[in-house]
Design a protein around this motif. Structure first.
Motif, PDB file in Angstrom:
ATOM      1  N   GLY A 316      -7.233  -9.363 -43.798  1.00  0.00           N
ATOM      2  CA  GLY A 316      -6.312  -8.289 -44.157  1.00  0.00           C
ATOM      3  C   GLY A 316      -4.935  -8.511 -43.570  1.00  0.00           C
ATOM      4  O   GLY A 316      -3.911  -8.280 -44.237  1.00  0.00           O
ATOM      5  N   MET A 317      -4.880  -8.968 -42.315  1.00  0.00           N
ATOM      6  CA  MET A 317      -3.587  -9.232 -41.688  1.00  0.00           C
ATOM      7  C   MET A 317      -2.859 -10.361 -42.413  1.00  0.00           C
ATOM      8  O   MET A 317      -1.630 -10.303 -42.597  1.00  0.00           O
ATOM      9  N   ARG A 318      -3.578 -11.383 -42.844  1.00  0.00           N
ATOM     10  CA  ARG A 318      -2.928 -12.473 -43.586  1.00  0.00           C
ATOM     11  C   ARG A 318      -2.286 -11.940 -44.866  1.00  0.00           C
ATOM     12  O   ARG A 318      -1.131 -12.261 -45.176  1.00  0.00           O
ATOM     13  N   GLU A 319      -3.014 -11.129 -45.608  1.00  0.00           N
ATOM     14  CA  GLU A 319      -2.484 -10.602 -46.867  1.00  0.00           C
ATOM     15  C   GLU A 319      -1.307  -9.673 -46.606  1.00  0.00           C
ATOM     16  O   GLU A 319      -0.292  -9.703 -47.336  1.00  0.00           O
ATOM     17  N   ALA A 320      -1.407  -8.835 -45.584  1.00  0.00           N
ATOM     18  CA  ALA A 320      -0.300  -7.933 -45.253  1.00  0.00           C
ATOM     19  C   ALA A 320       0.963  -8.722 -44.923  1.00  0.00           C
ATOM     20  O   ALA A 320       2.081  -8.330 -45.305  1.00  0.00           O
ATOM     21  N   HIS A 321       0.804  -9.838 -44.246  1.00  0.00           N
ATOM     22  CA  HIS A 321       1.972 -10.629 -43.866  1.00  0.00           C
ATOM     23  C   HIS A 321       2.580 -11.368 -45.047  1.00  0.00           C
ATOM     24  O   HIS A 321       3.806 -11.577 -45.084  1.00  0.00           O
ATOM     25  N   LEU A 322       1.777 -11.767 -45.999  1.00  0.00           N
ATOM     26  CA  LEU A 322       2.347 -12.385 -47.193  1.00  0.00           C
ATOM     27  C   LEU A 322       3.154 -11.350 -47.985  1.00  0.00           C
ATOM     28  O   LEU A 322       4.267 -11.625 -48.456  1.00  0.00           O
ATOM     29  N   ARG A 323       2.601 -10.169 -48.146  1.00  0.00           N
ATOM     30  CA  ARG A 323       3.309  -9.084 -48.840  1.00  0.00           C
ATOM     31  C   ARG A 323       4.605  -8.746 -48.112  1.00  0.00           C
ATOM     32  O   ARG A 323       5.671  -8.602 -48.723  1.00  0.00           O
ATOM     33  N   ASP A 324       4.496  -8.632 -46.790  1.00  0.00           N
ATOM     34  CA  ASP A 324       5.656  -8.268 -45.990  1.00  0.00           C
ATOM     35  C   ASP A 324       6.674  -9.400 -45.971  1.00  0.00           C
ATOM     36  O   ASP A 324       7.886  -9.159 -45.977  1.00  0.00           O
ATOM     37  N   GLY A 325       6.188 -10.644 -45.947  1.00  0.00           N
ATOM     38  CA  GLY A 325       7.090 -11.789 -45.973  1.00  0.00           C
ATOM     39  C   GLY A 325       7.916 -11.823 -47.236  1.00  0.00           C
ATOM     40  O   GLY A 325       9.125 -12.127 -47.210  1.00  0.00           O
ATOM     41  N   ALA A 326       7.296 -11.492 -48.367  1.00  0.00           N
ATOM     42  CA  ALA A 326       8.041 -11.451 -49.626  1.00  0.00           C
ATOM     43  C   ALA A 326       9.120 -10.375 -49.576  1.00  0.00           C
ATOM     44  O   ALA A 326      10.256 -10.582 -50.036  1.00  0.00           O
ATOM     45  N   ALA A 327       8.796  -9.205 -49.024  1.00  0.00           N
ATOM     46  CA  ALA A 327       9.795  -8.146 -48.884  1.00  0.00           C
ATOM     47  C   ALA A 327      10.933  -8.596 -47.971  1.00  0.00           C
ATOM     48  O   ALA A 327      12.119  -8.313 -48.234  1.00  0.00           O
ATOM     49  N   MET A 328      10.587  -9.313 -46.894  1.00  0.00           N
ATOM     50  CA  MET A 328      11.615  -9.808 -45.977  1.00  0.00           C
ATOM     51  C   MET A 328      12.531 -10.807 -46.665  1.00  0.00           C
ATOM     52  O   MET A 328      13.759 -10.799 -46.460  1.00  0.00           O
ATOM     53  N   VAL A 329      11.969 -11.691 -47.484  1.00  0.00           N
ATOM     54  CA  VAL A 329      12.803 -12.681 -48.171  1.00  0.00           C
ATOM     55  C   VAL A 329      13.736 -12.001 -49.163  1.00  0.00           C
ATOM     56  O   VAL A 329      14.921 -12.351 -49.255  1.00  0.00           O
ATOM     57  N   GLU A 330      13.240 -11.023 -49.905  1.00  0.00           N
ATOM     58  CA  GLU A 330      14.118 -10.274 -50.808  1.00  0.00           C
ATOM     59  C   GLU A 330      15.267  -9.639 -50.014  1.00  0.00           C
ATOM     60  O   GLU A 330      16.429  -9.653 -50.448  1.00  0.00           O
ATOM     61  N   PHE A 331      14.940  -9.095 -48.860  1.00  0.00           N
ATOM     62  CA  PHE A 331      15.954  -8.474 -47.998  1.00  0.00           C
ATOM     63  C   PHE A 331      16.949  -9.510 -47.482  1.00  0.00           C
ATOM     64  O   PHE A 331      18.172  -9.296 -47.525  1.00  0.00           O
ATOM     65  N   LEU A 332      16.454 -10.634 -46.971  1.00  0.00           N
ATOM     66  CA  LEU A 332      17.338 -11.652 -46.417  1.00  0.00           C
ATOM     67  C   LEU A 332      18.256 -12.244 -47.485  1.00  0.00           C
ATOM     68  O   LEU A 332      19.423 -12.553 -47.215  1.00  0.00           O
ATOM     69  N   CYS A 333      17.736 -12.392 -48.702  1.00  0.00           N
ATOM     70  CA  CYS A 333      18.552 -12.860 -49.819  1.00  0.00           C
ATOM     71  C   CYS A 333      19.682 -11.865 -50.098  1.00  0.00           C
ATOM     72  O   CYS A 333      20.851 -12.239 -50.263  1.00  0.00           O
ATOM     73  N   TRP A 334      19.337 -10.573 -50.145  1.00  0.00           N
ATOM     74  CA  TRP A 334      20.348  -9.527 -50.345  1.00  0.00           C
ATOM     75  C   TRP A 334      21.382  -9.545 -49.223  1.00  0.00           C
ATOM     76  O   TRP A 334      22.595  -9.475 -49.467  1.00  0.00           O
ATOM     77  N   LEU A 335      20.896  -9.639 -47.967  1.00  0.00           N
ATOM     78  CA  LEU A 335      21.778  -9.606 -46.805  1.00  0.00           C
ATOM     79  C   LEU A 335      22.743 -10.788 -46.825  1.00  0.00           C
ATOM     80  O   LEU A 335      23.928 -10.648 -46.493  1.00  0.00           O
ATOM     81  N   ASP A 336      22.245 -11.957 -47.206  1.00  0.00           N
ATOM     82  CA  ASP A 336      23.075 -13.151 -47.225  1.00  0.00           C
ATOM     83  C   ASP A 336      24.238 -13.004 -48.203  1.00  0.00           C
ATOM     84  O   ASP A 336      25.315 -13.564 -47.995  1.00  0.00           O
TER      85      ASP A 336
END
Length: 598
Positions: A316-336
């Protein structure tokens, strides 16, 4: 609920409240009183009712305490909060005290010739009080358990929380509540103990496969439990918290009682009763012994099993981190794209990041108030932006963003430090040293039985040789859809708990230059069996759970060793492989570029 940016405490109120507290103490015949940042469950995260330290002093940190004496009021804070405390308390009334370098017992003895110092026995553990009493031997200062003096002068103290509890499914928990209790009860019987007292909310939630809403950001239920040697358990909490769904999830071995019945039940216990001296309030053992019961000191029986996650929890933690990682990348792309244009504030950044996580449609809550500091605010380790402190992200600055999420299948906690424009060679050198520390922890293998204190220095080596360091542990334990800070596992020079497979920790070295910038990088990692290598010794290693790119603009590639460079390139390749299919086109293209090999 979205993060609140209002100022949480008013330093100007502190002197008046301190004066009223001293008046109350004189009326009770007390020379002093101890005000911990704790509740009756000894939790790091507390409900509004229990924010006594914040109400009195203005300090909002998650660790610390105050000792109020007639002529001085010390606010004891560790290295994480030494910058923050100076901004949050009235320094004419309160004196910051570096802790744990300065111990409370000797400090009291230095500032009080004689008298009685009061404490609330529900807010201090047996260990704490024993250490204080030992330190005060030979002085004319004594300690006395009293009714809480802050509560007596807090006219509008909030009510106790009554958040609704809800079931945590066995598919995610990996084991039924009954099976957990049977397993732990066997340990009690082997030790000749009739019962164990459980006071930690995350232990209670783990044991019952329930989650709650009594504390912001952490899905925990306030209550107490007494686990019996036959595997049954008595649970003490407000009945209003347990609706039909929560009650239906509990089996016949769970007996529910109002929280008011806890004290009388403690006084009725017979035989040997296990109490965790390090986490249970002193009042628990005093009530048992005062009624003739026998207290046996021992670890909370849930803490280690809870910390060593089973296969379902790790999955469950692995899946949560993949989901969260995708959200983080979308955010970092926006921030950049957004940050270099100017006008972006810290609040804008926090709000955008939470929105990307909410766009997953399965976010339960963020796992703590996001730490987002640009420039000098980044040097405040646990900085929380408010409307008063909100700073515009400037070019040539570093932006530190430490955040996390609570999903039903796992808890996340990630920190990235991002360059906005050119922050300069010195900032890049410091960033590279911090990254080398994270890589060292990520790569290490160690013999079974090693504790967090034995690994902590690996994260600091490159900083140490440059005359630098950071004043916090390298990593804390993390729960599975529970508290983002979980014990007993830690990566810290004071942690003696051996690391075991299934334990999840943060890996978060940092560097902070007051008034200039802060750097922290954080991934979550899980302990696992190391694959055979060399002499095929019994070794453990870490698997990285967090996937999001590091800012290559801040990396001095020529400072990395070949092994460090290989690890970073392999990590970035894995980030791209795992997350690309979860991203929109723009973020996928951005990720491909920033994950290119060094």
């Amino acid at each position: 609920m979205f993060q609140n940016f209002e100022t949480s405490a008013d330093p100007s109120a502190g002197p008046g409240r301190l004066s009223r507290l001293r008046d109350h103490l004189r009326g009770e015949g007390l020379a002093g009183f101890m005000v911990p940042r704790a509740d009756v469950h000894q939790g790091e995260y507390v409900a509004a009712r229990d924010e006594r330290l914040q109400w009195l002093t203005g300090f909002t940190g998650s660790a610390g305490f105050a000792i109020v004496l007639p002529d001085v009021a010390g606010v004891f804070i560790d290295g994480r909060y030494r910058v923050q405390v100076k901004h949050q308390v009235d320094l004419t009334a309160f004196t910051p005290v570096p802790w744990p370098e300065t111990k409370p017992g000797p400090w009291i003895a230095d500032h009080l010739a004689e008298g009685v110092v009061g404490f609330d026995p529900w807010l201090h553990t047996g260990d704490e009080v024993t250490r204080l009493e030992e330190a005060l031997k030979g002085t004319k200062v004594t300690l006395r358990a009293v009714e809480n003096a802050v509560d007596a002068i807090w006219p509008d103290q909030p009510a106790a929380p009554v958040g609704a509890a809800f079931p945590h499914p066995v598919t995610l928990a990996g084991e039924s509540s009954e099976a957990k209790r049977v397993r732990l009860a066997e340990g009690l019987r082997k030790a000749g103990q009739e019962a164990a007292v459980i006071t930690l909310p995350d232990s209670l939630c783990w044991l019952l496969n329930l989650r709650g809403a009594d504390v912001p950001r952490n899905p925990i239920l306030h209550g107490f439990a007494i686990l019996r040697a036959d595997g049954s358990v008595d649970v003490f909490t407000a009945p209003a918290k347990l609706g039909p769904a929560a009650r239906a999830a509990l089996d016949a071995g769970v007996r529910l009682h109002p929280v008011e019945a806890f004290e009388t039940t403690l006084q009725s216990l017979s035989g040997k009763v296990r109490v965790d001296r390090a986490t249970a309030p002193l009042a628990v053992s005093r009530l048992i012994e005062g009624a003739g019961g026998t207290v046996v000191w021992g670890d909370d029986p849930c803490r280690l099993p809870k910390a060593t996650k089973n296969a379902a929890e790790v999955a469950g933690m692995r899946e949560a981190h993949l989901r969260d990682g995708a959200a983080m990348v979308e955010f970092l792309c926006w921030l950049d794209d957004a940050a270099p244009k100017g006008g972006l504030t810290e609040i804008d950044v926090v709000t955008a990041l939470e929105a990307y996580r909410r766009a997953t449609n399965v976010l339960h809550d963020i796992s703590f108030d996001t730490i987002c500091g640009t420039g000098p605010n980044g040097a405040i380790m646990h900085y929380r932006v408010t409307h008063e402190t909100n700073r515009t992200v400037g070019r040539g600055e570093l932006l530190l963003v430490d955040s996390g999420a609570q999903y039903a299948d796992g808890t996340t906690d990630i920190t990235r430090t991002i360059a906005v424009g050119d922050p300069g060679e010195e900032a890049r050198a410091c960033y590279t040293r911090v990254l080398q520390g994270l890589i060292a922890i990520s790569r290490v293998r160690w013999p079974r039985g090693i504790a967090g204190r034995d690994l902590d220095a690996l994260a600091r080596f490159n900083l140490w040789v440059a005359g630098q360091d950071f004043d916090h542990g390298t990593g804390h334990g993390v729960g599975a859809f529970l508290s983002v800070h979980e014990g007993p596992q830690r990566l810290s020079r004071v942690s003696e708990v051996p690391l075991e497979p299934g334990m999840i920790l943060s890996n978060e070295p940092g560097y902070y230059r007051e008034g200039a910038f802060g750097i922290r990088l954080e991934n979550l990692i899980v302990v696992q069996e190391a694959p055979p290598l060399g002499d095929k010794r019994d070794q453990l290693c870490f698997e990285t759970l967090t996937f999001a790119p590091f800012d290559r603009r801040l990396i001095l590639a020529d400072r990395l060793s070949p092994d460090e460079r290989d690890w970073l390139n392999a990590y970035h390749a894995e980030v791209q492989a795992k997350l690309s299919a979860r991203l929109g086109d723009a973020a996928a293209d951005w990720l491909k570029a920033v994950c290119a090999p060094l």
